[in-house]
Design an enzyme around this catalytic site. Structure first.
Site, short mmCIF file in Angstrom:
data_model
loop_
_atom_site.label_atom_id
_atom_site.label_comp_id
_atom_site.label_asym_id
_atom_site.label_seq_id
_atom_site.Cartn_x
_atom_site.Cartn_y
_atom_site.Cartn_z
N ASP A 52 2.50 2.38 -3.68
CA ASP A 52 2.79 2.54 -2.24
C ASP A 52 2.74 1.21 -1.51
O ASP A 52 3.68 0.83 -0.81
CB ASP A 52 1.74 3.45 -1.58
N GLU A 77 5.03 4.07 6.20
CA GLU A 77 3.89 4.98 6.12
C GLU A 77 2.54 4.28 6.00
O GLU A 77 1.56 4.71 6.58
CB GLU A 77 4.07 5.93 4.94
N ASP A 144 9.66 5.04 3.36
CA ASP A 144 8.57 5.75 2.69
C ASP A 144 8.49 5.12 1.30
O ASP A 144 9.35 5.37 0.45
CB ASP A 144 8.85 7.25 2.58
N VAL A 146 6.55 5.40 -1.41
CA VAL A 146 6.51 6.36 -2.51
C VAL A 146 6.37 7.74 -1.89
O VAL A 146 5.28 8.16 -1.52
CB VAL A 146 5.35 6.09 -3.50
N THR A 149 3.69 11.18 -3.53
CA THR A 149 2.71 10.42 -4.30
C THR A 149 2.00 11.28 -5.34
O THR A 149 1.65 10.80 -6.41
CB THR A 149 1.67 9.77 -3.37
N SER A 289 8.71 15.60 -3.23
CA SER A 289 9.41 14.50 -2.57
C SER A 289 10.82 14.82 -2.11
O SER A 289 11.32 15.93 -2.23
CB SER A 289 9.45 13.26 -3.49
N LYS A 292 14.41 16.64 -3.41
CA LYS A 292 15.08 17.89 -3.00
C LYS A 292 16.41 17.59 -2.29
O LYS A 292 17.41 18.28 -2.49
CB LYS A 292 14.14 18.70 -2.10
#
Length: 381
Positions: A52, A77, A144, A146, A149, A289, A292
């Protein structure tokens, strides 16, 4: 015309996401092959890893170098609070090492490495630079580092998501999916077996392939997919990309629904009721995540619904890149009232009507919007 207008930004974004995906693959491999104490929790109990923070620092550094730090606004983030504590010295050292390892590989992706390795201060500054809150005016990169996560930590699906918002509108999106298999069946396999097989990525046969970057510019009417490169290969731009399109399935009985794995911020019972009322017959495909959104853009699924539980606020970095890619691939994404998502209000999707519905086409989308209105009063949200 939009593609031409943002051609440089799109190319840079695709290249840096490729770098970030390679970074994540290296960190995930180490994480899964050994006991690793560099996974910690934030105040909201979501895990944070070396990946991240390293991805955020790496992408921030590239964007600032290429476009000028004074010209770059990044909404992201992570922040540095978690690694500024004395107890996190080991994590910070791991992040600095990982960032420099990735920056050294930049020429492979058509980017320029720094003349000398970055020090701790420079890495922390790159992370801190991602402190914008977005808004209705100006140009803001949304990252974002990752997404998903939990999927990353257990060897499953996750994504690196980078989008560009200008004057409140998403103008381009890039979605890196390092573990996305070529065959849709493997996404279902992952969900069904994630309890017993923690390292899903290593079980995908080479012939099936895994790992890709999807991208699109608003108004182009085209969405693209590039496979991740391996070994000593050089990223070719844009020769290795191919067009992708949403599925043509519009019969609910034949459609596949994507929904979040986590129950914490998504109401599975309500989406199950909606799916039944519209006539869906297939088992939902549950993956971590923004993969999709990738599944819908690639034509591997037809619907993604998310109805957050009361009090949960959707963040723009969880949707911006995926939304523009699905739309340019021919799909439709709105809130549950049928309104386009509003990315102009800052870090959150303020004014969201009940939930989010993404579909491969107008026919399915209209059926789900109608079903929401028909069943909302009797729901337990």
């Amino acid at each position: 015309m939009e593609r031409e207008k943002y051609a440089k930004e799109l190319e840079v974004a695709v290249r840096v996401v490729h770098v970030a995906c390679a970074l994540c693959e290296r960190v995930q491999e180490r994480l899964l092959s050994a006991s690793d104490d560099h996974v910690i929790s934030k105040d909201d109990d979501s895990p944070v890893t070396v990946a991240d923070l390293s991805v955020q620092a790496t992408i921030s550094w590239f964007l600032s170098e290429i476009f000028g730090s004074k010209n770059v606004s990044i909404v992201a983030e992570e922040d540095t609070e978690i690694i500024s504590k004395d107890a996190s010295a080991g994590l910070l050292a791991a992040v600095v090492g990982t960032v420099n390892e990735s920056l050294a590989s930049a020429p492979k992706y058509g980017l320029q490495s720094p003349e000398t390795a970055l020090g701790t201060t420079e890495v922390l500054e790159a992370i801190r630079r991602c402190n914008s809150t977005g808004g209705p005016s100006g140009r803001h990169w949304v990252l974002d580092p990752v997404d998903g996560t939990i999927g990353f930590v257990c060897g499953g699906q996750y994504a690196v998501a980078l989008a560009l918002i200008e004057d409140g509108k998403v103008v381009l999106g890039v979605l890196g999916c390092p573990n996305y298999p070529v065959k849709t069946e493997w996404l279902n396999y992952e969900y069904q077996n994630h309890q017993t097989n923690s390292n899903f990525a290593s079980t995908i046969p080479d012939a099936w392939g895994k790992g890709c970057v999807l991208y699109a510019s608003k108004g182009s009417g085209k969405a693209w997919l590039q496979p991740l490169i391996a070994g000593d290969k050089i990223l070719e731009w844009p020769n290795c990309a191919r067009l992708i399109q949403v599925s043509s399935v519009d019969d609910p009985a034949l459609a596949t629904l994507c929904e979040p794995v986590e129950r914490a911020n998504s109401n599975h019972s309500f989406t199950a009721g909606l799916a039944h009322s519209v006539g869906l017959r297939k088992q939902p495909m549950r993956v971590h995540s923004m993969v999709k959104y990738a599944a819908i853009a690639r034509g591997d699924a037809e619907i993604f619904m998310k109805f957050a539980k009361s009090g949960y606020k959707e963040k723009i970095w969880d949707h911006a890149a995926g939304v523009v890619i699905v739309e340019e691939a021919g799909g439709v994404v709105t809130d549950a009232g049928g309104r386009l998502l509003d990315f102009s209000k800052g870090m959150y999707l303020e004014g969201l009507d009940r939930g989010i519905i993404a579909c491969s086409g107008v026919t399915l989308h209209e059926k789900f919007i109608a079903a929401v209105y028909a069943s909302w009063d009797s729901s337990n949200l």
